[in-house]
Design a protein around this motif. Sequence first.
Motif, short mmCIF file in Angstrom:
data_model
loop_
_atom_site.label_atom_id
_atom_site.label_comp_id
_atom_site.label_asym_id
_atom_site.label_seq_id
_atom_site.Cartn_x
_atom_site.Cartn_y
_atom_site.Cartn_z
N GLN A 78 0.83 -1.21 0.00
CA GLN A 78 0.00 0.00 0.00
C GLN A 78 0.87 1.26 0.00
O GLN A 78 0.59 2.20 -0.73
CB GLN A 78 -0.93 0.01 1.22
CG GLN A 78 -1.93 -1.12 1.24
CD GLN A 78 -2.92 -1.03 0.10
OE1 GLN A 78 -2.66 -1.45 -1.02
NE2 GLN A 78 -4.06 -0.47 0.39
N LYS A 79 1.91 1.27 0.82
CA LYS A 79 2.81 2.43 0.87
C LYS A 79 3.52 2.63 -0.46
O LYS A 79 3.64 3.75 -0.95
CB LYS A 79 3.84 2.25 1.99
CG LYS A 79 3.27 2.39 3.38
CD LYS A 79 4.33 2.12 4.43
CE LYS A 79 3.72 2.08 5.81
NZ LYS A 79 4.71 1.70 6.84
N LYS A 80 3.99 1.53 -1.03
CA LYS A 80 4.71 1.61 -2.31
C LYS A 80 3.78 2.12 -3.41
O LYS A 80 4.16 2.97 -4.21
CB LYS A 80 5.27 0.24 -2.67
CG LYS A 80 6.20 0.24 -3.86
CD LYS A 80 6.83 -1.13 -4.06
CE LYS A 80 7.83 -1.10 -5.19
NZ LYS A 80 8.46 -2.41 -5.39
N ALA A 81 2.55 1.63 -3.46
CA ALA A 81 1.58 2.06 -4.47
C ALA A 81 1.29 3.54 -4.34
O ALA A 81 1.12 4.25 -5.34
CB ALA A 81 0.30 1.24 -4.35
N ALA A 82 1.22 4.05 -3.12
CA ALA A 82 0.92 5.47 -2.90
C ALA A 82 2.05 6.36 -3.40
O ALA A 82 1.81 7.52 -3.77
CB ALA A 82 0.68 5.72 -1.42
N ARG A 83 3.28 5.85 -3.44
CA ARG A 83 4.44 6.64 -3.88
C ARG A 83 4.66 6.62 -5.39
O ARG A 83 5.48 7.37 -5.90
CB ARG A 83 5.71 6.13 -3.19
CG ARG A 83 5.76 6.39 -1.70
CD ARG A 83 7.14 6.09 -1.14
NE ARG A 83 7.58 4.74 -1.43
CZ ARG A 83 7.51 3.71 -0.58
NH1 ARG A 83 7.00 3.88 0.61
NH2 ARG A 83 7.96 2.52 -0.92
N ARG A 84 3.97 5.77 -6.11
CA ARG A 84 4.21 5.63 -7.55
C ARG A 84 3.71 6.85 -8.32
O ARG A 84 2.80 7.54 -7.89
CB ARG A 84 3.54 4.37 -8.07
CG ARG A 84 4.24 3.13 -7.56
CD ARG A 84 3.69 1.88 -8.18
NE ARG A 84 4.48 0.74 -7.73
CZ ARG A 84 3.99 -0.43 -7.45
NH1 ARG A 84 2.71 -0.67 -7.60
NH2 ARG A 84 4.76 -1.40 -7.04
#
Length: 150
Positions: free
Chosen positions: A27-33
């Motif tokens: 979830q954190k990684k997806a938010a940073r994309r």
Amino acid sequence: MAGAKNSSYEGFTAEERAAMKEHAQEQKKAARRGSRADKAAEAERDVFAKIAEMPDSDRIMAERVHAVVKANAPVLAPKLWYGMPAYALDGKVVCFFQSAAKFKSRYATLGFNDPAKLDEGTMWATAFALTEVTDEAEARIAALVKQAVS
């Protein structure tokens, strides 16, 4: 409580806790994309990387499931979901591949979530055990994913 057994809640297994941590990281990684195209390409790379980490028997099945889903339900977007390869429509996971090693099971699982349109009367399967992805299994997976997005 009368008749209660002397058992206590042990909590989540180590594998379950690890899956929840993976989901939080996803979830954190997806938010940073960045852009939508970047997100889709990076999500698919993440799926391939996760598949590559699997033991050989699971990896071979996951690769075949991935290819069948992509070929038969191209509207589904690959992504990681609780550390498992999954395929989503409008951000909602429709189906996923759970390796046998994930929760130390004797078989891998092809699972379907609520958005999958597999309804059949008042009762239908939402998960299928996989011990090998044969040509016959591929055909059944193809039919299921087509139905799931119909």
